[in-house]
Design a protein around this motif. Structure first.
Motif, PDB file in Angstrom:
ATOM      1  N   VAL A   1       9.589  10.075  -1.629  1.00  0.00           N
ATOM      2  CA  VAL A   1       9.714  10.373  -0.199  1.00  0.00           C
ATOM      3  C   VAL A   1      11.114  10.157   0.370  1.00  0.00           C
ATOM      4  O   VAL A   1      11.424  10.658   1.437  1.00  0.00           O
ATOM      5  N   ILE A   2      11.940   9.405  -0.331  1.00  0.00           N
ATOM      6  CA  ILE A   2      13.283   9.127   0.202  1.00  0.00           C
ATOM      7  C   ILE A   2      14.292   9.131  -0.946  1.00  0.00           C
ATOM      8  O   ILE A   2      14.080   8.491  -1.971  1.00  0.00           O
ATOM      9  N   GLU A   3      15.357   9.908  -0.783  1.00  0.00           N
ATOM     10  CA  GLU A   3      16.324  10.071  -1.893  1.00  0.00           C
ATOM     11  C   GLU A   3      17.308   8.921  -1.990  1.00  0.00           C
ATOM     12  O   GLU A   3      17.521   8.349  -3.047  1.00  0.00           O
ATOM     13  N   HIS A   4      17.940   8.612  -0.857  1.00  0.00           N
ATOM     14  CA  HIS A   4      19.034   7.635  -0.898  1.00  0.00           C
ATOM     15  C   HIS A   4      18.603   6.320  -0.264  1.00  0.00           C
ATOM     16  O   HIS A   4      18.353   6.263   0.931  1.00  0.00           O
TER      17      HIS A   4
ATOM     18  N   ASP B   1       0.899  -1.148   0.000  1.00  0.00           N
ATOM     19  CA  ASP B   1       0.000   0.000   0.000  1.00  0.00           C
ATOM     20  C   ASP B   1       0.943   1.204   0.000  1.00  0.00           C
ATOM     21  O   ASP B   1       1.603   1.486   1.010  1.00  0.00           O
ATOM     22  N   LEU B   2       1.066   1.877  -1.146  1.00  0.00           N
ATOM     23  CA  LEU B   2       2.097   2.917  -1.291  1.00  0.00           C
ATOM     24  C   LEU B   2       1.928   4.061  -0.303  1.00  0.00           C
ATOM     25  O   LEU B   2       2.917   4.582   0.213  1.00  0.00           O
ATOM     26  N   ALA B   3       0.703   4.446  -0.008  1.00  0.00           N
ATOM     27  CA  ALA B   3       0.479   5.548   0.947  1.00  0.00           C
ATOM     28  C   ALA B   3       1.023   5.182   2.326  1.00  0.00           C
ATOM     29  O   ALA B   3       1.709   5.991   2.973  1.00  0.00           O
TER      30      ALA B   3
ATOM     31  N   LEU C   1       8.272   5.480   5.449  1.00  0.00           N
ATOM     32  CA  LEU C   1       9.581   5.968   4.993  1.00  0.00           C
ATOM     33  C   LEU C   1       9.820   7.422   5.393  1.00  0.00           C
ATOM     34  O   LEU C   1      10.951   7.812   5.707  1.00  0.00           O
ATOM     35  N   THR C   2       8.767   8.225   5.397  1.00  0.00           N
ATOM     36  CA  THR C   2       8.891   9.629   5.832  1.00  0.00           C
ATOM     37  C   THR C   2       9.316   9.685   7.294  1.00  0.00           C
ATOM     38  O   THR C   2      10.166  10.488   7.675  1.00  0.00           O
ATOM     39  N   ARG C   3       8.740   8.801   8.105  1.00  0.00           N
ATOM     40  CA  ARG C   3       9.110   8.729   9.535  1.00  0.00           C
ATOM     41  C   ARG C   3      10.534   8.192   9.715  1.00  0.00           C
ATOM     42  O   ARG C   3      11.243   8.583  10.628  1.00  0.00           O
ATOM     43  N   LEU C   4      10.907   7.245   8.852  1.00  0.00           N
ATOM     44  CA  LEU C   4      12.219   6.591   8.973  1.00  0.00           C
ATOM     45  C   LEU C   4      13.354   7.494   8.497  1.00  0.00           C
ATOM     46  O   LEU C   4      14.474   7.413   9.002  1.00  0.00           O
ATOM     47  N   TYR C   5      13.042   8.369   7.536  1.00  0.00           N
ATOM     48  CA  TYR C   5      14.071   9.185   6.892  1.00  0.00           C
ATOM     49  C   TYR C   5      14.895   9.967   7.923  1.00  0.00           C
ATOM     50  O   TYR C   5      14.357  10.662   8.772  1.00  0.00           O
TER      51      TYR C   5
ATOM     52  N   LEU D   1       4.106   1.682  11.590  1.00  0.00           N
ATOM     53  CA  LEU D   1       4.346   3.120  11.618  1.00  0.00           C
ATOM     54  C   LEU D   1       5.167   3.407  12.859  1.00  0.00           C
ATOM     55  O   LEU D   1       4.740   3.112  13.981  1.00  0.00           O
ATOM     56  N   ILE D   2       6.365   3.960  12.654  1.00  0.00           N
ATOM     57  CA  ILE D   2       7.280   4.125  13.784  1.00  0.00           C
ATOM     58  C   ILE D   2       7.331   5.578  14.261  1.00  0.00           C
ATOM     59  O   ILE D   2       7.150   6.499  13.472  1.00  0.00           O
ATOM     60  N   PRO D   3       7.596   5.785  15.558  1.00  0.00           N
ATOM     61  CA  PRO D   3       7.815   7.160  16.028  1.00  0.00           C
ATOM     62  C   PRO D   3       9.140   7.708  15.493  1.00  0.00           C
ATOM     63  O   PRO D   3      10.026   6.931  15.104  1.00  0.00           O
ATOM     64  N   THR D   4       9.274   9.014  15.466  1.00  0.00           N
ATOM     65  CA  THR D   4      10.451   9.650  14.838  1.00  0.00           C
ATOM     66  C   THR D   4      11.745   9.459  15.639  1.00  0.00           C
ATOM     67  O   THR D   4      12.823   9.753  15.135  1.00  0.00           O
ATOM     68  N   ASP D   5      11.640   8.963  16.869  1.00  0.00           N
ATOM     69  CA  ASP D   5      12.856   8.765  17.678  1.00  0.00           C
ATOM     70  C   ASP D   5      13.090   7.293  18.018  1.00  0.00           C
ATOM     71  O   ASP D   5      13.890   6.967  18.882  1.00  0.00           O
ATOM     72  N   MET D   6      12.382   6.387  17.316  1.00  0.00           N
ATOM     73  CA  MET D   6      12.439   4.973  17.687  1.00  0.00           C
ATOM     74  C   MET D   6      13.834   4.370  17.508  1.00  0.00           C
ATOM     75  O   MET D   6      14.331   3.659  18.386  1.00  0.00           O
ATOM     76  N   VAL D   7      14.476   4.647  16.383  1.00  0.00           N
ATOM     77  CA  VAL D   7      15.796   4.060  16.109  1.00  0.00           C
ATOM     78  C   VAL D   7      16.800   4.520  17.161  1.00  0.00           C
ATOM     79  O   VAL D   7      17.562   3.726  17.709  1.00  0.00           O
ATOM     80  N   PHE D   8      16.789   5.810  17.477  1.00  0.00           N
ATOM     81  CA  PHE D   8      17.705   6.359  18.497  1.00  0.00           C
ATOM     82  C   PHE D   8      17.454   5.687  19.848  1.00  0.00           C
ATOM     83  O   PHE D   8      18.387   5.273  20.526  1.00  0.00           O
ATOM     84  N   ASN D   9      16.176   5.575  20.237  1.00  0.00           N
ATOM     85  CA  ASN D   9      15.848   5.008  21.546  1.00  0.00           C
ATOM     86  C   ASN D   9      16.238   3.535  21.653  1.00  0.00           C
ATOM     87  O   ASN D   9      16.797   3.104  22.655  1.00  0.00           O
ATOM     88  N   LEU D  10      15.947   2.752  20.607  1.00  0.00           N
ATOM     89  CA  LEU D  10      16.291   1.324  20.645  1.00  0.00           C
ATOM     90  C   LEU D  10      17.804   1.116  20.627  1.00  0.00           C
ATOM     91  O   LEU D  10      18.335   0.281  21.371  1.00  0.00           O
ATOM     92  N   SER D  11      18.511   1.885  19.794  1.00  0.00           N
ATOM     93  CA  SER D  11      19.981   1.720  19.721  1.00  0.00           C
ATOM     94  C   SER D  11      20.636   2.160  21.027  1.00  0.00           C
ATOM     95  O   SER D  11      21.621   1.566  21.466  1.00  0.00           O
TER      96      SER D  11
END
Length: 290
Positions: free
Chosen positions: A45-48, A12-14, A20-24, A87-97
């Motif tokens: 939504v994501i360049e690289h 589902d592209l939307a 991806l917008t949240r992950l960027y 759908l992930i929160p914008t600080d999830m990667v930082f918090n888990l790492s």
């Protein structure tokens, strides 16, 4: 360095673009692995990002492995696995790492950590009725398994634990990896304060007041087969074997009598049971024609 692995299948592209917008910007690398017949572009939504397309659908385990191998080659320290229904929160990667790094200084052998899951169908936090908590330490709780989406893996553990089990193809892949790691004396944890929205199953049905997940007919093949395959393995928890085998006839009844596509569902389940008993693994179309 942290990399993200997003596996999509006829997405589902939307929803995927929203994720991806949240992950960027949360990770240095993003690998999108597409198991769909036709390719997709996410440049809007994501360049690289690195895009790996497998039109023949190699399954979730092989898709994760392709991503993990790629991130290991790039020298990443951690990998976060995601799927299109999250759908992930914008600080999830930082918090888990941060929690994974902190666990290293406390000499806890945590090799994977995941968030608390909030199901978008039930609008409730997902809690296991039988899974026992292994340890409880400040921000972390030790568990027997976590789902793949939202799972952050310490990539240095891959040498010891190994990659995902491709013979399972899809269902049970995430749990099997956790159980295998735990059988080696390593720990799996869930972050108490980190929450992720995720859709479990395709829809829901009710029978005598009990709500149960409804998936695509083909998924029933893998679910039934993989229960029988995993039940033979000594490191798989006894409670899981007992629960899954006990509910198998009930699920067979519910999916063949209470759902649409009754005959199709029954055929997939019976074939799954047959292949599970014979010890056959891999993709469905290795053994049967659609």
């Amino acid at each position: 360095m942290i990399g993200a692995i997003l596996v999509v299948y006829n997405p589902d592209l939307a929803l995927t673009e929203r994720l991806l917008t949240r992950l960027y910007g949360q990770t240095e690398e993003v690998i999108i692995i597409d198991n769909s017949p036709k390719p997709h572009s996410f440049k809007k939504v994501i360049e690289h990002y690195t895009y790996l397309h497998f039109p023949e659908n190699i399954g979730i385990a092989a898709a994760h492995n392709a991503g993990l191998i790629h991130l290991l080659k790039l020298g990443c320290e951690y990998a976060i696995l995601l799927d299109q229904d999250s759908l992930i929160p914008t600080d999830m990667v930082f918090n888990l790492s941060s929690l994974l790094k902190a666990s290293k200084t406390m000499k806890q052998d945590i090799v994977a950590i995941g968030p608390r899951i909030h199901c978008s169908f039930s609008d409730k936090n997902v809690r296991s009725l039988v899974q026992r908590e292994v340890f409880d330490y400040e921000q972390l709780v030790g568990v027997t398994q976590i789902i793949a989406s939202g799972m952050m893996i310490d990539l240095s553990a891959i040498d010891e634990v190994g990659l995902k089990d491709e013979s399972l193809f899809i269902d049970g892949v995430d749990h099997e990896w956790c159980w295998r790691a735990r059988s080696m004396g390593l720990s799996i944890a869930r972050a108490k304060q980190v929450e992720m929205l995720h859709r479990l199953g395709d829809s829901r049905s009710k029978f005598i007041g009990v709500t149960y997940k409804v998936g695509a007919p083909i998924r029933l093949y893998y679910q039934f087969r993989n229960i029988l395959l995993l039940s033979r393995r000594p490191y798989v928890p006894t409670y899981w074997k007992v629960r899954c085998l006990f509910f198998m006839p009930i699920r067979l009844f519910l999916n063949s009598v209470m759902q649409t596509n009754k005959r199709k569902r029954l055929v997939y389940m019976v074939r799954g049971i047959w292949d599970g008993l014979l010890g056959r693994s891999g993709a469905y179309n290795k053994h049967w024609h659609h």
